[in-house]
Design an enzyme around this catalytic site. Sequence first.
Site, PDB file in Angstrom:
ATOM      1  N   ASP A 385      -3.332  -1.348   3.058  1.00 12.05           N
ATOM      2  CA  ASP A 385      -3.223  -0.334   1.997  1.00 12.05           C
ATOM      3  C   ASP A 385      -3.888  -0.804   0.705  1.00 12.05           C
ATOM      4  OD1 ASP A 385      -2.471   2.114   1.020  1.00 12.05           O
ATOM      5  OD2 ASP A 385      -0.543   1.389   0.258  1.00 12.05           O
ATOM      6  N   HIS A 402     -12.667   2.465   1.303  1.00 14.56           N
ATOM      7  CA  HIS A 402     -12.514   2.408   2.764  1.00 14.56           C
ATOM      8  C   HIS A 402     -13.662   1.612   3.380  1.00 14.56           C
ATOM      9  CE1 HIS A 402      -9.178   5.022   2.331  1.00 14.56           C
ATOM     10  NE2 HIS A 402      -9.882   6.103   2.034  1.00 14.56           N
ATOM     11  N   LEU A 494      -7.599 -12.578  21.394  1.00 16.22           N
ATOM     12  CA  LEU A 494      -6.703 -11.797  20.535  1.00 16.22           C
ATOM     13  C   LEU A 494      -6.572 -10.367  21.065  1.00 16.22           C
ATOM     14  CD1 LEU A 494      -5.341 -11.388  17.650  1.00 16.22           C
ATOM     15  CD2 LEU A 494      -7.610 -10.618  16.917  1.00 16.22           C
TER      16      LEU A 494
HETATM   17  C1  IPE Z   1      -5.276   2.649   2.947  1.00 15.08           C
HETATM   18  O1  IPE Z   1      -5.704   2.778   1.656  1.00 15.08           O
HETATM   19  C2  IPE Z   1      -6.194   3.295   3.899  1.00 15.08           C
HETATM   20  C3  IPE Z   1      -5.626   4.482   4.556  1.00 15.08           C
HETATM   21  C4  IPE Z   1      -4.474   4.981   4.321  1.00 15.08           C
HETATM   22  C5  IPE Z   1      -6.409   5.131   5.552  1.00 15.08           C
HETATM   23  P1  IPE Z   1      -5.357   4.021   0.762  1.00 15.08           P
HETATM   24  O2  IPE Z   1      -6.464   5.021   0.891  1.00 15.08           O
HETATM   25  O3  IPE Z   1      -4.005   4.535   1.082  1.00 15.08           O
HETATM   26  O4  IPE Z   1      -5.402   3.406  -0.661  1.00 15.08           O
HETATM   27  P2  IPE Z   1      -4.421   3.738  -1.861  1.00 15.08           P
HETATM   28  O5  IPE Z   1      -3.034   3.449  -1.357  1.00 15.08           O
HETATM   29  O6  IPE Z   1      -4.613   5.176  -2.193  1.00 15.08           O
HETATM   30  O7  IPE Z   1      -4.867   2.824  -2.941  1.00 15.08           O
HETATM   31  C1  IPE Z   2      -0.149   3.855   5.175  1.00 14.16           C
HETATM   32  O1  IPE Z   2      -0.759   3.983   3.957  1.00 14.16           O
HETATM   33  C2  IPE Z   2      -1.110   4.219   6.250  1.00 14.16           C
HETATM   34  C3  IPE Z   2      -2.251   3.324   6.428  1.00 14.16           C
HETATM   35  C4  IPE Z   2      -2.499   2.236   5.744  1.00 14.16           C
HETATM   36  C5  IPE Z   2      -3.139   3.708   7.462  1.00 14.16           C
HETATM   37  P1  IPE Z   2      -0.572   5.274   3.040  1.00 14.16           P
HETATM   38  O2  IPE Z   2      -1.327   4.997   1.796  1.00 14.16           O
HETATM   39  O3  IPE Z   2      -0.953   6.481   3.780  1.00 14.16           O
HETATM   40  O4  IPE Z   2       0.982   5.273   2.816  1.00 14.16           O
HETATM   41  P2  IPE Z   2       1.859   6.040   1.732  1.00 14.16           P
HETATM   42  O5  IPE Z   2       1.525   7.480   1.842  1.00 14.16           O
HETATM   43  O6  IPE Z   2       1.471   5.486   0.380  1.00 14.16           O
HETATM   44  O7  IPE Z   2       3.256   5.700   2.090  1.00 14.16           O
HETATM   45 MG    MG Z   3      -2.156   4.087   0.282  1.00 10.76          MG
END
Ligand code: IPE
Ligand code: IPE
Ligand code: MG
Length: 621
Positions: A385, A402, A494
């Site tokens: 995340d 991403h 792995l």
């Molecule tokens: C995690 O990073 C990637 C996915 C959920 C696919 P985020 O896109 O959630 O990044 P933040 O949490 O908004 O910074």
């Molecule tokens: C969790 O991240 C999902 C992934 C990293 C793929 P999110 O960014 O979607 O989670 P929330 O919504 O902040 O809980």
């Molecule tokens: Mg996120």
Amino acid sequence: MSSPAVPPTCVYRRSGIHDAALRRGYEACRRATRATGEIEYAVSLLLPPPLRIATWALYGAVRAVDDLADAVGPDGAADPGRAGRLEAWIAAFDADLRAGRGSDPVRQALIHTMLTWNLPPGFLHTLFEELRQDVHGRRFATWQEWRRYNSLINTPLVLRAGSLLLRAAGVSAEPEAIAAHVPDVAVLWQTAVEAIYLTDALVDLSDDLGRGHVPLPQEALDEAGVCRADLLARRATPEFEGLARRLAEQARTWLDRMALPPVLHPAVGVALGAYTGLYRLRLKAAADAPAALLHRRPALPRGARLRLLLPARAKAALSWGLFPFPVQPCPPEPAPAETPDGPEEARLQAARRRPVVPPPPHPSGARPPRLPAEAMPRHVAIVMDGNGRWATARGLPRTDGHRRGVEALVDVVHGALEIGLEHLTLYAFSTENWKRPADELQTLMYEIPQVVHRLVTEKVDVRVRWAGTPSRLPADVVEKLLDAERETRDHTGLTLTMCVNYGGRAEITAAAAKLAQEAVAGRVDPGSLSEHAFARCLHVPELPDVDLLVRTGGDQRTSNFLPWQATYAELLFLDIPWPAVDRRTLWDAMEQYARRTRRYGSVARIPAQASPLSGRGAPTT
Ligand code: IPE
Ligand code: IPE
Ligand code: MG
């Protein structure tokens, strides 16, 4: 969409069937369908390859079992060995279904289709039970008995084919479930199957009489004044001709009432239209020459058949071209080939044959810490995340986060290989992430399969698994994930489980649904269900419990990630956003884990670290 001229090998390739033995099984089913189900075969050619071969497997396999029950000896009388052979086939089917692989080509294709499309096996058991009765000869006294038999033997089979067609419209519910909520639809479908069964009873009359079987209710014969003995002696009487015409008319009326499912892919509409159209032709052929029914099966008039099929083929090809088949079937994991040393040895042998390369080192020259074996987590799972916030903080679009996250992922995988981790599970896309803006979804749907493919082409010793559901995922994403699973299945280093379109609750719900179906089919005793048996129904049954669950990006929640597998995981929340992570972050996390104490509800000290972390290798940074 392939035209009927497309050779079967191409159809199998497009359906992802590469195994020669499995192809032979599907081929046997295809030949049986073509030989005995002229209409079904013609209509199957209007369907895309994965659906087409599934139709062959269902129809061909049921014909094969049916033939065992109906077998006649060289003297034309019922074959006395048929009951034994039928029992042996059914017993072998049950054993094969448990093992997930068929021990003869036709069963192999049938089981492959059932597992690929997640078809409940209950309908086959009902059908087998009726076929067991057929061996001892069957007589229908009344229309009611005739209907009951039809509803047990034919309706479920037709509905299974219907269930496959509904998938083309994105509906994964079994037709029975739809019918349960709309009783009128259930009645109309039943009537349509009766129309087909009655038509077949008329056109197959000559074959049935050859086996001493009259496929019509005695009640119908009595009412028409047809003598059973005349019928068995193939004596054409005006009464019989009148009866045959009336029954053909009856079947046509039933067919006219057929209700198409509420949601249809246009090409499925074309296929169903062709199916009923061909049955109408068959009925007309039967009604035009009723006396001939006593001696041979009427042929479909060639000209009319082509006039119906040629435009249907063109329309179906156009519709599949405009709206491609949206569902990627989920083929079962192939059972490992048996060797004298067992399946595990076979996998290892295969792995030895495939060259793998060591992961490239980290640019800093950092080497992994040496953790005592007993302090090593077996399974690390990571919520990757913070991509979006990382990008926003730098004035970049979230999608750049991403893209950078992909580099972090590859480095962490290399680090996991270097340190000798057994299982790494990465949360790449949740079932809740569909709420994101379109540009982000597009980037993720591009980057995720790309990075998986990159790991496969690097030839590192990574076995890729996918946990998640295909629904809503673009077909090419599903295809690439499945390809990666297939191509790396012999790797032993792995195991990297990619959670893509994964939701923990969805996973548990799907497992519960699967078990409920098994219980209804009588194959699972709900009273003695174990946690172990439940876990076998999860997306990746072999996935061990998570030892360490890491979340980057600063938030302290698990967001629907591995609720079943992580109940006793050590949790570690890191502030670092995912794009800033590299393999050293993983190694640090594993060191932290090694210092924790796990108790699993007990008071005894069950050490994650038994010994102090001395005597390590080079520092981690
Ligand atoms: C995690 O990073 C990637 C996915 C959920 C696919 P985020 O896109 O959630 O990044 P933040 O949490 O908004 O910074
Ligand atoms: C969790 O991240 C999902 C992934 C990293 C793929 P999110 O960014 O979607 O989670 P929330 O919504 O902040 O809980
Ligand atoms: Mg996120």
